[in-house]
Design a protein around this motif. Structure first.
Motif, short mmCIF file in Angstrom:
data_model
loop_
_atom_site.label_atom_id
_atom_site.label_comp_id
_atom_site.label_asym_id
_atom_site.label_seq_id
_atom_site.Cartn_x
_atom_site.Cartn_y
_atom_site.Cartn_z
N VAL A 82 8.38 1.01 -6.37
CA VAL A 82 7.64 1.73 -7.38
C VAL A 82 7.42 1.91 -8.39
N SER A 83 8.61 1.33 -9.69
CA SER A 83 7.92 0.59 -10.71
C SER A 83 6.60 -0.14 -10.83
N ARG A 84 6.76 -1.18 -9.79
CA ARG A 84 5.62 -2.26 -9.74
C ARG A 84 4.30 -1.35 -9.17
N LEU A 85 4.53 -0.50 -9.01
CA LEU A 85 3.35 0.14 -7.26
C LEU A 85 2.62 1.35 -8.61
N ARG A 86 3.31 1.87 -9.71
CA ARG A 86 2.85 2.36 -11.39
C ARG A 86 2.56 1.51 -12.20
N LEU A 87 2.93 0.22 -12.09
CA LEU A 87 2.19 -0.22 -13.16
C LEU A 87 1.09 -1.53 -12.30
N ALA A 88 0.39 -1.42 -11.62
CA ALA A 88 -0.47 -1.91 -11.19
C ALA A 88 -1.54 -0.22 -10.94
N GLU A 89 -0.75 0.45 -10.55
CA GLU A 89 -1.67 1.61 -10.71
C GLU A 89 -2.19 1.66 -12.26
N LYS A 90 -1.79 1.10 -13.24
CA LYS A 90 -2.53 1.44 -14.11
C LYS A 90 -3.33 0.67 -14.62
N ASP A 91 -3.06 -1.08 -14.30
CA ASP A 91 -3.99 -1.42 -14.24
C ASP A 91 -5.26 -2.50 -13.64
N ALA A 92 -6.61 -2.03 -14.59
CA ALA A 92 -7.24 -2.01 -13.77
C ALA A 92 -7.97 -3.18 -13.16
N GLU A 93 -7.83 -4.37 -13.62
CA GLU A 93 -8.10 -6.25 -13.05
C GLU A 93 -6.64 -6.08 -12.06
N VAL A 94 -5.83 -5.02 -11.81
CA VAL A 94 -5.23 -5.06 -10.46
C VAL A 94 -5.93 -4.31 -9.34
N ARG A 95 -7.16 -5.16 -8.15
CA ARG A 95 -7.60 -4.39 -7.49
C ARG A 95 -7.07 -4.94 -5.86
N ALA A 96 -5.60 -5.23 -5.48
CA ALA A 96 -5.21 -4.69 -4.59
C ALA A 96 -3.75 -5.26 -4.74
N VAL A 97 -2.80 -5.25 -3.38
CA VAL A 97 -1.47 -5.14 -3.40
C VAL A 97 -1.27 -5.78 -2.42
N ILE A 98 -0.08 -7.06 -2.34
CA ILE A 98 -0.06 -7.63 -1.00
C ILE A 98 2.02 -6.73 -1.05
N LEU A 99 2.16 -6.59 -0.10
CA LEU A 99 3.89 -6.08 0.15
C LEU A 99 4.60 -7.21 1.45
N LYS A 100 5.53 -7.64 0.17
CA LYS A 100 6.07 -9.15 1.29
C LYS A 100 6.74 -8.90 1.60
N ILE A 101 7.53 -7.80 2.60
CA ILE A 101 8.19 -7.34 3.33
C ILE A 101 9.68 -8.46 4.29
N ASN A 102 10.87 -8.09 3.12
CA ASN A 102 11.65 -9.29 4.53
C ASN A 102 12.98 -7.82 4.83
N SER A 103 12.94 -7.36 4.98
CA SER A 103 14.48 -5.88 5.50
C SER A 103 14.17 -5.61 7.10
N PRO A 104 15.58 -5.42 7.00
CA PRO A 104 16.10 -4.90 8.29
C PRO A 104 16.26 -3.30 8.94
N GLY A 105 15.76 -2.59 7.61
CA GLY A 105 15.45 -0.55 6.82
C GLY A 105 16.01 -0.82 6.53
N GLY A 106 16.58 0.53 6.24
CA GLY A 106 17.96 1.44 5.99
C GLY A 106 17.91 2.78 5.55
N GLY A 107 18.56 3.19 4.89
CA GLY A 107 17.98 5.24 5.23
C GLY A 107 16.93 6.28 5.44
N VAL A 108 17.35 6.69 6.54
CA VAL A 108 16.38 7.57 6.89
C VAL A 108 15.70 8.00 5.49
N THR A 109 15.57 8.72 4.66
CA THR A 109 14.91 9.29 3.69
C THR A 109 14.41 8.17 2.52
N ALA A 110 15.31 7.08 2.03
CA ALA A 110 14.78 6.57 1.45
C ALA A 110 13.58 5.53 1.95
N SER A 111 13.73 4.95 3.20
CA SER A 111 12.51 4.65 3.50
C SER A 111 11.19 5.35 4.26
#
Length: 333
Positions: A82-111
């Motif tokens: 989330v901290s990285r998404l917040r920074l990307a939201e403020k930076d006008a030069e960041v035009r897109a985001v790639i989420l590189k996901i390597n996770s078996p999952g986790g808590g229902v609420t956190a997910s």
């Protein structure tokens, strides 16, 4: 001999001074290992253009709890993303985001919170998101990919596991062997539901199954809405089994099978960026010869051997806390 004694006394005096400063809270902080307290800095991974695509690692057990390991303390995966998404939201030069996901999952609420934050980022920033599935992006790992505009899987990715599971560790047999009993006073018959110290009643099993069915149905509904699957495809997905990247493509769970360059090209296409657009990452430490395959923005934890799962009782393979999870955990039935 005199010089040696003087040197020894000076060393002792220095050690005593440092100790007093530490006790007084005045000593400078010295960190041997990064702990996530340093500010994030942008690092260019490739490209030379002015417009940027941000790469964000979603790696390990999805949780809002900080990591406490032998090498220090790190913010939770939820905080890091989330901290990285917040920074990307403020930076006008960041035009897109790639989420590189390597996770078996986790808590229902956190997910679910991470799903919500990614969805909010897309809606409020107007910047496209591409999910890139790595070794494992199953259960909660796939759940957080759902808000993306496009999902790319590697041919060897393992994904799916669309469902919820309720873990209830049991130590009753061990306690009987040790001659130990636990007495409980409770205000209602289901107050200690999920207790590891006794077997569940039929009523408690029914309550747990109802709860799991509701969480699983929510997951399936989000998949149906995001992926527009046919009833036949949903019937297969609802078995909560896992799929390879190619199988997931045939089922409509992903949009493309490819590699990092495929996800980068797709992000540029969605954001209408030139080929020389930069691929960048936000790091809390610098790396020489950095690339997009560096997952060291946080302490590296293999997807199937997560630090959160290593805290299990005697290698049982179950999470150490009783609860509901969007989690794929092989070897448990």
């Amino acid at each position: 001999m005199v010089e040696k004694l003087v040197g020894t006394k000076a060393m002792r005096l220095a050690l005593i001074t440092i100790l007093l400063l530490v006790l007084a809270g005045c000593a400078p902080k010295v960190r041997l290992f990064p702990d996530g307290t340093d500010p994030l800095e942008e690092q260019v991974l490739q490209g030379e253009g002015s417009e940027k695509v941000l790469l964000v690692n979603v790696r390990g057990l999805i949780s809002d709890a900080p990591d406490q390991g032998l090498l220090g303390r790190r913010p939770s995966l939820l905080q890091e993303v989330v901290s990285r998404l917040r920074l990307a939201e403020k930076d006008a030069e960041v035009r897109a985001v790639i989420l590189k996901i390597n996770s078996p999952g986790g808590g229902v609420t956190a997910s679910d919170v991470l799903h919500h934050e990614i969805e909010r980022f897309r809606r409020e920033s107007g910047k496209p998101v591409v999910a890139l599935l790595m070794d494992v992006a199953a259960s909660g790992g796939y759940y957080v990919a759902l808000p993306a505009d496009r999902i790319v899987a590697h041919p060897t990715s393992v994904t799916g596991s669309v469902g919820a599971v309720f873990f209830q560790p049991r130590v009753t047999g061990l306690m009987e062997m040790a001659g130990v009993r636990v007495e409980v006073a409770k205000s209602g018959r289901n107050k200690d539901m999920g207790s590891p110290f006794r077997e569940s009643t039929k009523e408690e099993q029914d309550i747990a199954q109802t709860l799991i069915n509701e969480m699983g149905t929510r997951f399936q509904t989000l998949v149906r809405q995001a992926r527009d699957l046919t009833p036949e495809q949903m019937d297969t997905v609802a078995t909560a089994r896992v799929f390879t990247g190619t199988q997931a493509l045939d089922l409509g769970l992903v949009d493309r099978v490819g590699y990092l360059e495929s996800a980068f090209a797709l992000a540029r296409e969605l954001a209408e960026l030139p080929e020389d657009a930069k691929l960048v990452a936000y790091r809390d430490q610098r790396y020489a010869n950095d690339t997009a395959y560096n997952a060291s923005a946080r302490l590296v934890r293999p997807a199937l051997l997560d630090a959160g799962l290593l805290g299990t009782a005697l290698g049982s393979g179950l999470p150490r806390e009783c609860g509901v999870y969007y989690l794929w955990l092989p070897g448990n039935e």
